[in-house]
Enzyme design. Structure first.
Site, mmCIF file in Angstrom:
data_model
loop_
_atom_site.group_PDB
_atom_site.id
_atom_site.type_symbol
_atom_site.label_atom_id
_atom_site.label_comp_id
_atom_site.label_asym_id
_atom_site.label_seq_id
_atom_site.Cartn_x
_atom_site.Cartn_y
_atom_site.Cartn_z
ATOM 1 N N CYS A 58 0.813 -1.223 0.000
ATOM 2 C CA CYS A 58 0.000 0.000 0.000
ATOM 3 C C CYS A 58 0.843 1.268 0.000
ATOM 4 C CB CYS A 58 -0.925 -0.002 1.209
ATOM 5 S SG CYS A 58 -1.828 -1.533 1.392
ATOM 6 N N CYS A 75 5.805 -6.900 6.032
ATOM 7 C CA CYS A 75 4.619 -7.220 6.842
ATOM 8 C C CYS A 75 4.889 -8.335 7.857
ATOM 9 C CB CYS A 75 3.479 -7.641 5.928
ATOM 10 S SG CYS A 75 1.877 -7.677 6.748
ATOM 11 N N CYS A 77 4.589 -4.699 9.439
ATOM 12 C CA CYS A 77 5.503 -3.554 9.471
ATOM 13 C C CYS A 77 5.693 -3.033 10.900
ATOM 14 C CB CYS A 77 4.953 -2.447 8.584
ATOM 15 S SG CYS A 77 3.333 -1.869 9.117
#
Ligand code: SF4
Length: 106
Positions: A58, A75, A77
């Site tokens: 993202c 991830c 994060c």
């Protein structure tokens, strides 16, 4: 670096398993819109498939390989690990207005 599509099915399944386990561990939930969750899982899986690490899908990066080596946006994060902040809306706290009651894909 791998360039072929589609994303390896086993990687998608492993990212789903990770997301289910991590949601349960952190007491967070998936979005009320399953398309949001699916899209993030696809993005994480694609990065894992292409670069070997589930870099957050993202965000924009100048160089994904460099970013992966820093590990900040791999991830889960750092903002998620430290403050339960997932700007992708993969993991939402119960108080979030977009949170469902789901922690599984079944
Ligand atoms: Fe994972 Fe963090 Fe991206 Fe959420 S914001 S999908 S926890 S890397």
């Amino acid at each position: 670096m791998k360039k072929n599509n589609p994303i390896d099915f086993k990687i998608v399944e492993s990212m789903k398993a990770f997301a289910e386990n991590y949601a349960k561990t952190t007491d967070t939930f998936f979005c009320i819109d399953p398309e949001v969750t699916d899209s993030v899982i696809q993005g994480l899986s694609k990065n894992k498939d292409l670069f070997g690490a589930p870099l957050c899908p993202c965000r924009y990066y100048d160089e994904k390989i460099d970013e992966i080596s820093l590990a900040y946006w791999n991830c889960p994060c750092v903002p998620m690990r430290e403050r339960k902040e997932c700007h992708c809306m993969l993991f939402l706290t119960p108080s979030n207005e977009f949170s469902s009651l789901r922690q599984t894909f079944s």
